[in-house]
Write an enzyme that holds these catalytic residues in place. Sequence first.
Site, PDB file in Angstrom:
ATOM      1  N   GLU A 235      50.627  39.381  45.403  1.00 12.86           N
ATOM      2  CA  GLU A 235      50.026  40.567  44.771  1.00 12.86           C
ATOM      3  C   GLU A 235      50.623  40.797  43.388  1.00 12.86           C
ATOM      4  O   GLU A 235      49.925  41.166  42.442  1.00 12.86           O
ATOM      5  CB  GLU A 235      50.262  41.817  45.640  1.00 12.86           C
ATOM      6  CG  GLU A 235      49.581  41.798  47.004  1.00 12.86           C
ATOM      7  CD  GLU A 235      48.080  42.045  46.935  1.00 12.86           C
ATOM      8  OE1 GLU A 235      47.541  42.240  45.832  1.00 12.86           O
ATOM      9  OE2 GLU A 235      47.448  42.022  48.015  1.00 12.86           O
ATOM     10  N   ARG A 239      48.190  40.532  40.127  1.00 14.82           N
ATOM     11  CA  ARG A 239      47.922  41.800  39.431  1.00 14.82           C
ATOM     12  C   ARG A 239      48.787  41.957  38.196  1.00 14.82           C
ATOM     13  O   ARG A 239      48.289  42.256  37.114  1.00 14.82           O
ATOM     14  CB  ARG A 239      48.175  42.990  40.367  1.00 14.82           C
ATOM     15  CG  ARG A 239      47.264  43.011  41.563  1.00 14.82           C
ATOM     16  CD  ARG A 239      47.415  44.302  42.355  1.00 14.82           C
ATOM     17  NE  ARG A 239      46.939  44.115  43.718  1.00 14.82           N
ATOM     18  CZ  ARG A 239      46.325  45.051  44.438  1.00 14.82           C
ATOM     19  NH1 ARG A 239      46.132  46.251  43.942  1.00 14.82           N
ATOM     20  NH2 ARG A 239      45.929  44.790  45.664  1.00 14.82           N
ATOM     21  N   ASP A 367      40.627  33.343  51.926  1.00 15.60           N
ATOM     22  CA  ASP A 367      39.653  33.356  50.824  1.00 15.60           C
ATOM     23  C   ASP A 367      40.033  32.585  49.560  1.00 15.60           C
ATOM     24  O   ASP A 367      39.416  31.588  49.207  1.00 15.60           O
ATOM     25  CB  ASP A 367      39.267  34.807  50.471  1.00 15.60           C
ATOM     26  CG  ASP A 367      40.480  35.750  50.321  1.00 15.60           C
ATOM     27  OD1 ASP A 367      41.619  35.277  50.311  1.00 15.60           O
ATOM     28  OD2 ASP A 367      40.243  36.968  50.194  1.00 15.60           O
ATOM     29  N   GLU A 504      34.189  42.265  45.202  1.00 17.43           N
ATOM     30  CA  GLU A 504      33.696  40.883  45.376  1.00 17.43           C
ATOM     31  C   GLU A 504      32.185  40.720  45.200  1.00 17.43           C
ATOM     32  O   GLU A 504      31.727  39.732  44.618  1.00 17.43           O
ATOM     33  CB  GLU A 504      34.131  40.319  46.740  1.00 17.43           C
ATOM     34  CG  GLU A 504      35.630  40.025  46.852  1.00 17.43           C
ATOM     35  CD  GLU A 504      36.479  41.286  47.023  1.00 17.43           C
ATOM     36  OE1 GLU A 504      35.915  42.337  47.402  1.00 17.43           O
ATOM     37  OE2 GLU A 504      37.695  41.221  46.763  1.00 17.43           O
TER      38      GLU A 504
END
Length: 604
Positions: A235, A239, A367, A504
Amino acid sequence: MFGYGDRVSYDTEALRNIYPQKSLWRRWNSLSRFQKNLISLTMVGVFVCVFIFVSMDMSSGLPGVNMANRLPDWRDQNILDLSYPNASNKFLGPLGPPVVGFNKDESVKRGDIRPLSREEEEEQIRVGEIPQKKEDQVVSKPKKLMFSGPKNEKQEAVVSAFRHAWKGYSEYAWGHDHLKPVSRTYNDWFTLKLTMIDSLDTIYIMGLNEEFDKAKAHLQSEFRLDINKDVNVFETTIRVMGGLLSAYHLSGDEFFLEKALDLGNRLMPAFNTAWGVPWADINLNTLKPHPPSWNSDSTTSEVTTIQLELRDLTRCTGINTFENAGAKVSEHIHTLQKKDGLVPIFISPMNGEFRKHSTITLGARGDSYYEYLLKQWIQTGMTVDYLKEDYIDSVSGMVKHLFKRSGPSGYLFVGELASGGSDFRPKMDHLVCFLPGTLALGTLFGMPQEHLRLAEELIHTCYKTYAIQPTGLAPEITHFNLQKDADSDFVVKSNDAHNLLRPETIEGLWYMYYVTKNTTYQDWAWEIFQAFEKYTKVTHGYTSIGNVKSTTQTKPLDKMESFFLGETLKYLYLIFADNGVEGPLDLNKFVFNTEAHPLPIYNS
Ligand SMILES: *[C@@H]1O[C@H](CO)[C@@H](O)[C@H](O)[C@H]1NC(C)=O
Ligand SMILES: *[C@@H]1O[C@H](CO)[C@@H](O)[C@H](O)[C@H]1NC(C)=O
């Protein structure tokens, strides 16, 4: 101080063979009085020295051994010079042998760890040192890019939405991770100013110069990375490092690169494992990595979705450590056995193996492994063949094992394989809707047109998960009916009925519009945007909601995720640009990381 670069091996068996044991007491008694006195005095001396040293360390304000304080302070440096302060040109990673033994039950034995080759040992030690820029390294320096702001009413509407969100953040959560727009306060997850950093490039692309300067000024005076907080490596990379690097590429301001480099150095100790598969979490102050409390393994998509950012950091600084650390993970996973290109969602940093019987999914924890196969290949100028091959294999694997049609309408959707790949579940996370965008992107770089046909069907299904709901917003998870005579294609359980303002589907619509120029995708995006306006907008920002199945009981969750500003609104702004291309942000020149931060494409 322990010599962290020393690799001490405690092979006591071998030591015993070399030095036959003799009782200590008998040896002591055989010494002369003078020898005894000398040894006693020496021991007292050593003790006093250690005591003085430790108290000096305390008095200089360091809480014990504060490794982070050994990190160089970049602020005084000319960053492009990249000469490191020479007084303390090392920082303490968890060095020496790979970090083992986090498992409280000790079930993982040391013997499970593969011995390192000589080359790898050298590499391991390098990971803990301040890396040096090689003299001949070409460092890419960005030019400041210009964006002229919204060009039509729809883009203007998206900018208004952004301003509304930003106003709430500025008033009630300025400098914190997330706004809680209903209770008018904030929430800190990592204490890394996530919303601000995730938003930087969106602000820049929208041409909001004043807001950009204000955020930058705040970061310049208040943004510290040596916080005593356990953060998730993935993360933080996508980010924070991604946000800083794209702000650097767009604005050309070296301040952002400095911060990205500081972060990169702090994350590197997490990669100090036998196979280079990083631990999930790390403390940015103590630099101690560890697995999350609930799991001894790392997540496959997390360890494979940091490579774009680490490679870009290397290309901007000339320091190879970062790209190498990322590439090592990808190369290792390339060698593991997969199910027709599909991967289980957990992997052990201890032995480098996938966890048996873990789920195969294109949703949470699986994913972006697939996304970064393609995007890394694009980022490296289509020069790394194994990435392309693994990507193509994985799409075939998806078609073979995961794609099915629902009843009664025959929508194409992506299911999951539970129990190590034997048990098909017709369950699709909203997260899976990244896939049509990735498939479409690939076709710009020569992937088979068949991928675009799959993408067209999948984005339609994703759009339907919104359109079918009374609020026009999709739930977090949708289940599909497989019977041809079912009443409805979609089943949403009440636990799954929340909407977190996720990007998404909008992302996929943007890629589809960019590639096909079919304006239907703009229309769908506009519909979804209207639904966000209607059901998630509150007085002080936008909020996640708990229930998309009711227009009267949406159950606001009082949280505005950083990705709403970083991704959802950015992709909405981009899709309403002429031909979907905003200024210099051309998909032949930039590849967007999984958090929608554009990074440049290189030649190799
Ligand atoms: C560090 O390097 C600079 C320039 O290279 C030199 O002038 C200085 O004396 C060095 N400091 C130490 C502590 O070695
Ligand atoms: C645009 O996409 C929609 C949805 O997939 C499709 O129905 C329509 O035929 C497409 N239009 C053109 C001109 O291809």
